[in-house]
Design an enzyme around this catalytic site. Structure first.
Site, short mmCIF file in Angstrom:
data_model
loop_
_atom_site.label_atom_id
_atom_site.label_comp_id
_atom_site.label_asym_id
_atom_site.label_seq_id
_atom_site.Cartn_x
_atom_site.Cartn_y
_atom_site.Cartn_z
N GLY A 45 0.84 -1.19 0.00
CA GLY A 45 0.00 0.00 0.00
C GLY A 45 0.87 1.24 0.00
O GLY A 45 1.98 1.22 0.53
N GLN A 50 3.48 9.92 0.63
CA GLN A 50 4.73 9.17 0.83
C GLN A 50 5.70 9.36 -0.33
O GLN A 50 6.87 8.98 -0.22
CB GLN A 50 4.44 7.68 1.02
CG GLN A 50 3.67 7.36 2.30
CD GLN A 50 3.43 5.87 2.41
OE1 GLN A 50 2.43 5.35 1.92
NE2 GLN A 50 4.36 5.17 3.05
N CYS A 95 5.54 0.15 7.34
CA CYS A 95 5.25 1.27 6.45
C CYS A 95 6.51 1.56 5.64
O CYS A 95 7.61 1.58 6.21
CB CYS A 95 4.86 2.50 7.28
SG CYS A 95 4.50 3.98 6.30
N LEU A 96 6.34 1.80 4.35
CA LEU A 96 7.50 2.12 3.50
C LEU A 96 8.20 3.38 3.97
O LEU A 96 9.39 3.56 3.72
CB LEU A 96 7.05 2.28 2.04
CG LEU A 96 6.70 0.98 1.31
CD1 LEU A 96 6.07 1.30 -0.04
CD2 LEU A 96 7.93 0.11 1.13
N HIS A 137 -4.77 2.20 7.22
CA HIS A 137 -3.37 2.68 7.32
C HIS A 137 -3.11 3.77 6.27
O HIS A 137 -2.57 4.83 6.59
CB HIS A 137 -2.43 1.48 7.13
CG HIS A 137 -0.97 1.84 7.10
ND1 HIS A 137 -0.09 1.44 8.09
CD2 HIS A 137 -0.23 2.55 6.20
CE1 HIS A 137 1.12 1.91 7.80
NE2 HIS A 137 1.06 2.58 6.67
N GLU A 138 -3.52 3.52 5.04
CA GLU A 138 -3.26 4.49 3.95
C GLU A 138 -4.11 5.74 4.10
O GLU A 138 -3.65 6.84 3.81
CB GLU A 138 -3.48 3.83 2.58
CG GLU A 138 -2.60 2.63 2.27
CD GLU A 138 -1.11 2.85 2.52
OE1 GLU A 138 -0.66 4.01 2.46
OE2 GLU A 138 -0.41 1.86 2.81
C1 QAP Z 1 0.69 -0.50 4.87
O1 QAP Z 1 2.81 -1.16 4.22
C2 QAP Z 1 0.18 -1.70 5.59
O2 QAP Z 1 9.56 -1.83 6.72
C3 QAP Z 1 1.57 -0.83 3.71
O3 QAP Z 1 11.48 -2.58 5.01
C4 QAP Z 1 0.88 -2.23 6.67
O4 QAP Z 1 3.56 -1.73 2.20
C5 QAP Z 1 -0.97 -2.30 5.22
C6 QAP Z 1 7.54 -2.32 3.72
C7 QAP Z 1 0.40 -3.32 7.34
C8 QAP Z 1 -1.45 -3.40 5.89
C9 QAP Z 1 -0.77 -3.91 6.95
C10 QAP Z 1 7.89 -2.02 5.02
C11 QAP Z 1 8.53 -2.71 2.85
C12 QAP Z 1 6.17 -2.19 3.22
C13 QAP Z 1 9.20 -2.13 5.44
C14 QAP Z 1 3.80 -1.57 3.38
C15 QAP Z 1 10.20 -2.51 4.54
C16 QAP Z 1 9.86 -2.80 3.25
C17 QAP Z 1 5.13 -1.76 3.95
CO CO Z 2 2.42 3.75 5.54
#
Ligand code: QAP
Ligand code: CO
Length: 173
Positions: A45, A50, A95-96, A137-138
């Site tokens: 997401g 971001q 989270c990215l 979250h988003e």
């Molecule tokens: C949000 O999160 C989310 O730490 C999206 O090193 C989170 O795409 C939605 C990511 C939890 C549902 C459940 C995080 C990639 C990606 C990192 C993400 C990383 C590389 C997170």
């Molecule tokens: Co995020």
């Protein structure tokens, strides 16, 4: 369009995103570029803030059972509005914009969201499970809220301590 991920503690992430009024080629370019950076960085997401665009735009692509993220599962939401919410669920979120940190966050279990697609057409989506969590979250990003803001005071303190430690490690290496 070449986008890079804005990372915590950048204040940009605290901005409130503005409603999209024009469903034009610029919006489509932003959406396509967001998808490309999200896949490249292993995201599921991503909100426009971001990538430093303060617009009410988010994309979601929840992996299937095989861990694939086919284009047909990509969801693009413009100007989303939560119209229904019920229940409670806890999930270890990341989270990215806060790479390598994961924390348990409490969210609604089921949500219903009204939004527009890239052409301005209105849709409603009922979501549960990981999709429901990802939507919430988003949508938080659109009002400058991060998942770490949802932690208890003690948990947040622990996060800040750990974050500072990792930042120092990064600098000295
Ligand atoms: C949000 O999160 C989310 O730490 C999206 O090193 C989170 O795409 C939605 C990511 C939890 C549902 C459940 C995080 C990639 C990606 C990192 C993400 C990383 C590389 C997170
Ligand atoms: Co995020």
């Amino acid at each position: 369009m070449n986008l890079s991920i804005v990372e915590y503690p950048d204040k940009k992430l605290r901005e409130k995103s503005l409603k999209v009024e024009k469903f034009d080629a610029n919006l489509h370019k932003l959406l396509d570029a967001m998808h490309s950076v999200m896949i490249k960085t292993n995201g599921i997401g991503l909100a426009a803030i971001q990538v430093a665009h303060a617009k009410q735009v988010l994309i979601l692509n929840i992996p299937d059972e095989d861990g694939e993220q086919p284009l047909e599962n990509l969801i693009e939401m413009i100007n989303p509005l939560l119209v229904y919410k019920e229940g409670e669920t806890i999930y270890q979120e990341g989270c990215l914009s806060v790479p390598s940190f994961y924390e348990d966050v409490t969210r609604y279990e089921n949500v219903s969201v009204n939004y527009q697609d890239r052409n301005g057409n209105t849709n409603t989506l009922e979501a549960t499970g990981l999709l429901s969590i990802a939507i919430q979250h988003e949508m938080d990003h659109l009002v400058g809220v991060l998942f770490i803001d949802k932690l208890s005071y003690a948990r947040r303190k622990k996060f800040e301590k750990e974050f500072k430690r990792v930042q120092k490690e990064k600098k000295s290496s």
